[in-house]
Design a protein around this motif. Structure first.
Motif, PDB file in Angstrom:
ATOM      1  N   PRO A 232       0.836  -1.207   0.000  1.00  0.00           N
ATOM      2  CA  PRO A 232       0.000   0.000   0.000  1.00  0.00           C
ATOM      3  C   PRO A 232       0.872   1.259   0.000  1.00  0.00           C
ATOM      4  O   PRO A 232       1.989   1.240   0.531  1.00  0.00           O
ATOM      5  N   VAL A 233       0.381   2.327  -0.614  1.00  0.00           N
ATOM      6  CA  VAL A 233       1.092   3.610  -0.510  1.00  0.00           C
ATOM      7  C   VAL A 233       0.166   4.640   0.124  1.00  0.00           C
ATOM      8  O   VAL A 233      -1.044   4.612  -0.076  1.00  0.00           O
ATOM      9  N   VAL A 240       6.245  -0.096   3.981  1.00  0.00           N
ATOM     10  CA  VAL A 240       7.194  -1.207   3.929  1.00  0.00           C
ATOM     11  C   VAL A 240       7.022  -2.182   5.094  1.00  0.00           C
ATOM     12  O   VAL A 240       7.582  -3.282   5.069  1.00  0.00           O
ATOM     13  N   ALA A 241       6.196  -1.786   6.095  1.00  0.00           N
ATOM     14  CA  ALA A 241       5.938  -2.717   7.193  1.00  0.00           C
ATOM     15  C   ALA A 241       5.204  -3.951   6.671  1.00  0.00           C
ATOM     16  O   ALA A 241       5.217  -5.003   7.308  1.00  0.00           O
ATOM     17  N   ARG A 269      10.366   4.886   7.428  1.00  0.00           N
ATOM     18  CA  ARG A 269      10.201   3.789   6.465  1.00  0.00           C
ATOM     19  C   ARG A 269      11.489   3.548   5.672  1.00  0.00           C
ATOM     20  O   ARG A 269      11.771   2.417   5.281  1.00  0.00           O
ATOM     21  N   ARG A 270      12.242   4.615   5.463  1.00  0.00           N
ATOM     22  CA  ARG A 270      13.547   4.422   4.800  1.00  0.00           C
ATOM     23  C   ARG A 270      14.415   3.496   5.650  1.00  0.00           C
ATOM     24  O   ARG A 270      15.023   2.547   5.138  1.00  0.00           O
ATOM     25  N   ALA A 271      14.442   3.807   6.956  1.00  0.00           N
ATOM     26  CA  ALA A 271      15.257   2.972   7.849  1.00  0.00           C
ATOM     27  C   ALA A 271      14.685   1.551   7.894  1.00  0.00           C
ATOM     28  O   ALA A 271      15.439   0.560   7.856  1.00  0.00           O
ATOM     29  N   ASP A 275      16.458  -2.066   7.113  1.00  0.00           N
ATOM     30  CA  ASP A 275      16.524  -3.114   8.158  1.00  0.00           C
ATOM     31  C   ASP A 275      15.960  -4.428   7.624  1.00  0.00           C
ATOM     32  O   ASP A 275      16.523  -5.499   7.845  1.00  0.00           O
ATOM     33  N   TRP A 276      14.841  -4.317   6.924  1.00  0.00           N
ATOM     34  CA  TRP A 276      14.222  -5.534   6.346  1.00  0.00           C
ATOM     35  C   TRP A 276      15.210  -6.230   5.403  1.00  0.00           C
ATOM     36  O   TRP A 276      15.394  -7.443   5.462  1.00  0.00           O
ATOM     37  N   ALA A 277      15.851  -5.429   4.561  1.00  0.00           N
ATOM     38  CA  ALA A 277      16.777  -6.023   3.587  1.00  0.00           C
ATOM     39  C   ALA A 277      17.945  -6.690   4.305  1.00  0.00           C
ATOM     40  O   ALA A 277      18.375  -7.794   3.939  1.00  0.00           O
TER      41      ALA A 277
END
Ligand SMILES: Cc1ncc(COP(=O)(O)O)c(C=O)c1O
Length: 482
Positions: A232-233, A240-241, A269-271, A275-277
């Motif tokens: 979603p945007v 990104v969650a 969300r950038r951070a 973190d996810w990657a």
């Protein structure tokens, strides 16, 4: 020096086999070439001396053949303009060509090119009438003068692109976009789409994309066998969650200016996406398609700076200069470099050397910065005029997104997007509806709205385009409210 086939005038393929002597064969071959249209009406033939040298026959033989065809009306000979195919040979040649054309060939003719709209407000396109022709020409002269001979050879040895351009881009991207780049990791591509096609084999079977985005990119991923899942945007960019629930190992984002909704990715969300990657071994593709054009403040730097090993940075000259150049670049994480280059070798594709050298000179000489700054002012001015006109004349329409890039989203009352598009068409205005950008599996339909590009019209046509858009929207919303 004696003229030979390698040095004389223009090339002309003639088959001299067949009965009779050389002169008869030559006359027949030339007549046939004119009759079938292979030699077009008005086309200039080589001089008798140069054709004779090409064919290895006496000059008189050619002169006699020409004279015979002039007498028959196939050719004309005039002092000063040489020997040419007669104009009146045209109808026969055309008719014969039409008769000869096989039905399948007719069917395979390219579709008719649509005529350009009266008012072109399609998003994603720059003002190509402002292409910096003289600065580009000057850069071309300098680049050609300085280029080593080897630059014009095959570039199989280094499919990353010309070292001059990679070095200059690495410096520019670090300076202007905060990218951590070394020339070794820059790969020059013929547009963002080609860069994406080189990466697609590294992305895994599922790729997360923004719920609204360019269908061309989604389609490319799908055709390559990947499944795209929408994130979603909202006003903080892509959510990104939602990534862990998608099963994706890679995500394609437009962090500086979400395309098309127009918001930057929120710092949290950038951070989070980095973190996810890191925690999943995932990969982020950062599409920085219009990062040069932030109008109200300094542009936010590239996401890639947060982790150059997890983020592939992708930029393009399509907005800053012209899409017709087909020049883009990516900064590839070290561990992926071999795979990207292997994909490139396999695709056997590179970019024209001269264009790369010219762009390198153009950036290094400061002309690129000057052009971008001038265009930024121009686009900011256009955006201001568009926003003011809509606020003034179209109650019910709301411009959303940050002041950046070459387009705005005009949010409309629910249920009016289709009517607005129809009204725009009637006014000769080409725009896109927001729905066209929506991922088909996105549960979030998003608001009704138009995506309006303000880059395309030449300066003198911009006011008329805005007027026509306002008229269309005012009419459509007025009818919807009645
Ligand atoms: C979101 C987005 N990314 C990238 C691009 C650049 O594509 P290319 O470099 O292939 O012209 C575009 C062009 O329209 C775009 O809209």
């Amino acid at each position: 020096m004696r003229e030979s086939w390698a040095t004389s005038g223009s090339d002309l393929h003639l088959d001299l086999d067949g009965p009779g002597g050389v002169r008869a064969s030559l006359t027949r071959a030339l007549r046939e070439a004119v009759r079938t249209g292979r030699l077009a009406p008005g086309a200039r033939l080589p001089s008798s001396r140069s054709l004779a040298a090409d064919l290895g026959v006496a000059r008189n033989t050619v002169a006699d053949a020409y004279a015979e065809l002039v007498a028959e009306g196939w050719l004309t000979a005039r002092q000063g303009s040489g020997t040419r195919v007669a104009r009146r040979a045209e109808p026969t040649a055309r008719r014969l060509a039409a008769v000869r054309r096989a039905p399948s060939e007719t069917a395979a003719r390219p579709a008719r090119v649509p005529s350009p709209p009266r008012h072109d407000l399609r998003p994603g396109r720059p003002d190509v009438s402002s292409f910096p022709r003289s600065a580009w020409l000057a850069a071309t002269r300098r680049a050609l003068t300085a280029a080593p001979h080897a630059a014009f050879g095959y570039d199989y040895d280094d499919p990353r692109g010309r070292p001059e351009l990679r070095r200059v881009l690495a410096d520019y991207l670090a300076r202007a976009r905060g990218v951590r780049a070394e020339a070794d990791r820059v790969v020059v591509c013929a547009g963002f789409v080609r860069a994406l096609s080189l990466l697609v084999g590294l992305l895994g079977r599922t790729v997360a994309v923004e719920s609204h985005g360019l269908w061309v990119h989604r389609d490319l991923l799908t055709r390559a066998g990947a499944r795209t899942v929408p994130l979603p945007v909202d006003e903080k960019g892509a959510d990104v969650a939602a990534l862990p629930g998608t099963g994706a190992r890679a995500v394609l984002l437009t962090p500086a200016h979400q395309f098309p909704t127009g918001f930057p990715l929120h710092p949290d969300r950038r951070a989070a996406v980095v973190d996810w990657a890191r925690s999943t071994g995932g990969l982020v593709l950062e599409d920085d398609y219009d990062g040069e054009f932030r109008h109200d403040r300094r542009a936010v730097g590239a996401l890639q700076d947060l982790d150059p090993e997890r983020v592939v940075y992708l930029g393009t000259a399509s907005k800053s200069l012209a899409p017709g150049l087909r020049l883009a670049w990516m900064v590839v994480p070290e561990p992926l470099m071999d795979a990207v280059l292997a994909a490139r070798r396999e695709a056997a594709e590179t970019c024209g050397t001269l264009d790369q050298l010219v762009l390198a000179d153009f950036v290094e000489s400061g002309a690129y910065d000057r052009h971008v700054r001038a265009m930024r002012l121009r686009y900011r001015n256009r955006r201001d005029r568009l926003v003011a006109a809509l606020a003034d004349r179209v109650p019910g329409a709301r411009v959303t997104g940050i002041a950046a890039g070459l387009h705005v989203v005009v949010e409309l009352p629910p249920g009016t997007e289709e009517a607005a598009l129809r009204a725009a068409r009637r006014e000769g205005v080409a725009v896109e509806g927001l729905a066209r950008f929506r991922h088909p599996e996105s549960p979030d339909t998003g608001p009704d709205g138009l995506v309006v590009g303000y880059g395309t019209p030449p300066e003198h046509a911009f006011t008329a385009a805005v007027d026509a858009l306002c008229r269309a929207l005012r009419g459509a919303l007025g009818r919807a409210a009645a």
